[in-house]
Write an enzyme that holds these catalytic residues in place. Structure first.
Site, PDB file in Angstrom:
ATOM      1  N   LYS A 172     106.480 -10.518  34.590  1.00 44.70           N
ATOM      2  CA  LYS A 172     107.894 -10.657  34.201  1.00 44.70           C
ATOM      3  C   LYS A 172     108.794 -10.694  35.432  1.00 44.70           C
ATOM      4  CE  LYS A 172     107.930  -6.718  31.976  1.00 44.70           C
ATOM      5  NZ  LYS A 172     106.532  -6.282  32.199  1.00 44.70           N
ATOM      6  N   ARG A 230     112.838  -2.517  25.625  1.00 42.74           N
ATOM      7  CA  ARG A 230     111.432  -2.145  25.545  1.00 42.74           C
ATOM      8  C   ARG A 230     111.117  -1.401  24.259  1.00 42.74           C
ATOM      9  NH1 ARG A 230     110.221  -1.954  31.370  1.00 42.74           N
ATOM     10  NH2 ARG A 230     107.980  -1.756  31.546  1.00 42.74           N
ATOM     11  N   ARG A 248      98.403  -5.178  43.174  1.00 42.30           N
ATOM     12  CA  ARG A 248      99.835  -5.348  43.474  1.00 42.30           C
ATOM     13  C   ARG A 248     100.254  -4.395  44.590  1.00 42.30           C
ATOM     14  NH1 ARG A 248     104.538  -4.950  39.095  1.00 42.30           N
ATOM     15  NH2 ARG A 248     103.562  -2.950  38.622  1.00 42.30           N
ATOM     16  N   ARG A 278     102.295   1.216  43.893  1.00 42.46           N
ATOM     17  CA  ARG A 278     103.261   2.097  43.219  1.00 42.46           C
ATOM     18  C   ARG A 278     102.535   3.262  42.554  1.00 42.46           C
ATOM     19  NH1 ARG A 278     106.773  -2.055  39.620  1.00 42.46           N
ATOM     20  NH2 ARG A 278     106.087  -0.639  37.983  1.00 42.46           N
ATOM     21  N   ARG A 298     100.355   3.007  30.317  1.00 42.63           N
ATOM     22  CA  ARG A 298     101.486   2.076  30.162  1.00 42.63           C
ATOM     23  C   ARG A 298     101.145   0.972  29.161  1.00 42.63           C
ATOM     24  NH1 ARG A 298     102.531   0.426  36.167  1.00 42.63           N
ATOM     25  NH2 ARG A 298     104.151  -0.940  35.351  1.00 42.63           N
TER      26      ARG A 298
HETATM   27  P1  AP5 Z   1     104.878  -8.536  38.306  1.00 34.99           P
HETATM   28  O1  AP5 Z   1     105.710  -9.776  38.298  1.00 34.99           O
HETATM   29  O2  AP5 Z   1     105.229  -7.441  39.259  1.00 34.99           O
HETATM   30  O3  AP5 Z   1     104.719  -8.010  36.808  1.00 34.99           O
HETATM   31  P2  AP5 Z   1     105.746  -7.249  35.863  1.00 34.99           P
HETATM   32  O4  AP5 Z   1     105.477  -7.738  34.474  1.00 34.99           O
HETATM   33  O5  AP5 Z   1     107.137  -7.352  36.378  1.00 34.99           O
HETATM   34  O6  AP5 Z   1     105.151  -5.799  36.039  1.00 34.99           O
HETATM   35  P3  AP5 Z   1     105.853  -4.377  36.176  1.00 34.99           P
HETATM   36  O7  AP5 Z   1     104.761  -3.377  36.383  1.00 34.99           O
HETATM   37  O8  AP5 Z   1     106.952  -4.375  37.197  1.00 34.99           O
HETATM   38  O9  AP5 Z   1     106.416  -4.249  34.795  1.00 34.99           O
HETATM   39  P4  AP5 Z   1     106.626  -2.999  34.035  1.00 34.99           P
HETATM   40  O10 AP5 Z   1     107.319  -3.605  32.908  1.00 34.99           O
HETATM   41  O11 AP5 Z   1     105.537  -2.126  33.640  1.00 34.99           O
HETATM   42  O12 AP5 Z   1     107.375  -2.080  35.100  1.00 34.99           O
HETATM   43  P5  AP5 Z   1     108.914  -1.845  35.370  1.00 34.99           P
HETATM   44  O13 AP5 Z   1     109.122  -1.831  36.794  1.00 34.99           O
HETATM   45  O14 AP5 Z   1     109.742  -2.726  34.500  1.00 34.99           O
HETATM   46  O15 AP5 Z   1     103.348  -8.983  38.548  1.00 34.99           O
HETATM   47  C1  AP5 Z   1     102.309  -8.012  38.614  1.00 34.99           C
HETATM   48  C2  AP5 Z   1     101.295  -8.436  39.704  1.00 34.99           C
HETATM   49  O16 AP5 Z   1     100.629  -9.622  39.294  1.00 34.99           O
HETATM   50  C3  AP5 Z   1     101.958  -8.751  41.055  1.00 34.99           C
HETATM   51  O17 AP5 Z   1     101.120  -8.325  42.096  1.00 34.99           O
HETATM   52  C4  AP5 Z   1     102.080 -10.285  41.039  1.00 34.99           C
HETATM   53  O18 AP5 Z   1     102.045 -10.801  42.336  1.00 34.99           O
HETATM   54  C5  AP5 Z   1     100.865 -10.693  40.221  1.00 34.99           C
HETATM   55  N1  AP5 Z   1     101.099 -11.892  39.408  1.00 34.99           N
HETATM   56  C6  AP5 Z   1     102.241 -12.230  38.732  1.00 34.99           C
HETATM   57  N2  AP5 Z   1     102.087 -13.388  38.072  1.00 34.99           N
HETATM   58  C7  AP5 Z   1     100.807 -13.789  38.296  1.00 34.99           C
HETATM   59  C8  AP5 Z   1     100.018 -14.915  37.875  1.00 34.99           C
HETATM   60  N3  AP5 Z   1     100.528 -15.854  37.079  1.00 34.99           N
HETATM   61  N4  AP5 Z   1      98.742 -14.988  38.312  1.00 34.99           N
HETATM   62  C9  AP5 Z   1      98.208 -14.035  39.134  1.00 34.99           C
HETATM   63  N5  AP5 Z   1      98.903 -12.956  39.574  1.00 34.99           N
HETATM   64  C10 AP5 Z   1     100.180 -12.828  39.153  1.00 34.99           C
HETATM   65  O19 AP5 Z   1     109.066  -0.389  34.755  1.00 34.99           O
HETATM   66  C11 AP5 Z   1     108.429   0.732  35.350  1.00 34.99           C
HETATM   67  C12 AP5 Z   1     108.664   1.952  34.486  1.00 34.99           C
HETATM   68  O20 AP5 Z   1     110.083   2.200  34.363  1.00 34.99           O
HETATM   69  C13 AP5 Z   1     108.165   1.846  33.041  1.00 34.99           C
HETATM   70  O21 AP5 Z   1     106.800   2.148  32.921  1.00 34.99           O
HETATM   71  C14 AP5 Z   1     109.066   2.886  32.365  1.00 34.99           C
HETATM   72  O22 AP5 Z   1     108.639   4.193  32.614  1.00 34.99           O
HETATM   73  C15 AP5 Z   1     110.390   2.690  33.080  1.00 34.99           C
HETATM   74  N6  AP5 Z   1     111.241   1.709  32.372  1.00 34.99           N
HETATM   75  C16 AP5 Z   1     111.632   0.480  32.849  1.00 34.99           C
HETATM   76  N7  AP5 Z   1     112.396  -0.147  31.939  1.00 34.99           N
HETATM   77  C17 AP5 Z   1     112.503   0.695  30.869  1.00 34.99           C
HETATM   78  C18 AP5 Z   1     113.149   0.599  29.610  1.00 34.99           C
HETATM   79  N8  AP5 Z   1     113.837  -0.489  29.242  1.00 34.99           N
HETATM   80  N9  AP5 Z   1     113.039   1.646  28.757  1.00 34.99           N
HETATM   81  C19 AP5 Z   1     112.353   2.750  29.105  1.00 34.99           C
HETATM   82  N10 AP5 Z   1     111.695   2.902  30.267  1.00 34.99           N
HETATM   83  C20 AP5 Z   1     111.771   1.879  31.147  1.00 34.99           C
END
Ligand code: AP5
Length: 214
Positions: free
Chosen positions: A13, A88, A127, A160, A171
């Site tokens: 994402k 979410r 990652r 991370r 997660r």
């Molecule tokens: P990446 O693009 O980083 O993936 P992502 O979907 O953004 O993953 P995140 O872990 O950042 O998402 P998340 O939703 O769990 O965490 P967030 O930070 O929002 O890609 C992942 C890896 O794959 C990278 O290394 C990339 O290079 C690689 N890649 C990408 N595309 C690829 C492809 N096509 N092919 C191969 N490789 C690829 O949230 C963290 C925490 O914050 C949550 O767990 C929660 O505790 C809290 N939080 C955040 N938002 C909320 C909310 N709205 N409500 C409650 N808690 C929340």
């Protein structure tokens, strides 16, 4: 254009949202990045969020919703925004709809980046993230030019805390229980679009641009 990025943790994402924001000149709003920035700055919000993030749990809706509503009411969001990691939960989606309805607006697209769980677990272990500027890399598919150093700002890149395999499993469980129901929620609103997130990143982006229009 107002876009929501849906998908499991690690589905890509953030990778896609950054490119969408650049292409369409709209802000990229990542709740995960906002929490991590608060943690780095030592704010109360950051400390509270960390308690949940480190366990692979969601930060409570009441801490999350006000933050996003405040952000999308800012001037730079007038022409749209791309939400990454929000909503979410169904209550978060309802809060977003209610806030937009009040100002006579609605979301245009919810783009689901679909990747199976097995694939996610492999991706997350590779990652590396810069906790200073938010850039993300992958040790195989997008390595840094110098090992362990962010290309953009020169700070260290790290695994991370919440990317440890046990936390990623938690997660994913939380994603299936609390976030996946949003797929039906946005299907019912006729704004859901799905892309195959297992393709190379450029192909995923091409598919998204086809949906959003050039
Ligand atoms: P990446 O693009 O980083 O993936 P992502 O979907 O953004 O993953 P995140 O872990 O950042 O998402 P998340 O939703 O769990 O965490 P967030 O930070 O929002 O890609 C992942 C890896 O794959 C990278 O290394 C990339 O290079 C690689 N890649 C990408 N595309 C690829 C492809 N096509 N092919 C191969 N490789 C690829 O949230 C963290 C925490 O914050 C949550 O767990 C929660 O505790 C809290 N939080 C955040 N938002 C909320 C909310 N709205 N409500 C409650 N808690 C929340």
């Amino acid at each position: 254009m107002k876009i929501i990025m849906l998908g499991a943790p690690g589905a890509g994402k953030g990778t896609q949202a950054k490119q969408i924001a650049d292409k369409y000149s709209i802000p990229h709003i990542s709740t995960g990045d906002i929490f991590r920035a608060n943690l780095k700055a030592g704010t109360e919000l950051g400390k509270k969020a960390k308690e949940y993030m480190d366990q692979g749990l969601l930060v409570p809706d009441e801490l999350t919703c006000d933050l996003v509503m405040d952000r999308i009411s800012q001037d730079d969001c007038k022409n749209g925004f791309v939400l990454d990691g929000f909503p979410r939960t169904i209550p978060q989606a309802e809060a977003l709809d209610a806030a937009l309805t009040k100002i006579g607006q609605k979301m245009d697209y919810a783009v689901d980046v679909d990747v199976p769980d097995d694939n996610i677990i492999n991706r997350m272990s590779g990652r590396r993230a810069c906790l200073n500027c938010g850039a993300t890399y992958h040790i195989v598919s997008i390595p840094t030019k110098t090992e362990g150093v962010c290309d953009r700002c020169g700070n260290p890149v790290v695994l991370r805390d919440d990317d440890q395999p046990e936390t990623v499993k938690k997660r994913l469980e939380v994603y299936h229980a609390q976030t996946q129901p949003l797929i039906d929620y946005y299907k019912k609103q006729n704004i859901l679009k799905s892309v195959d997130g297992t393709q190379p990143m450029e192909e995923v982006f091409r598919a998204i641009v086809e949906i959003l229009g050039a």
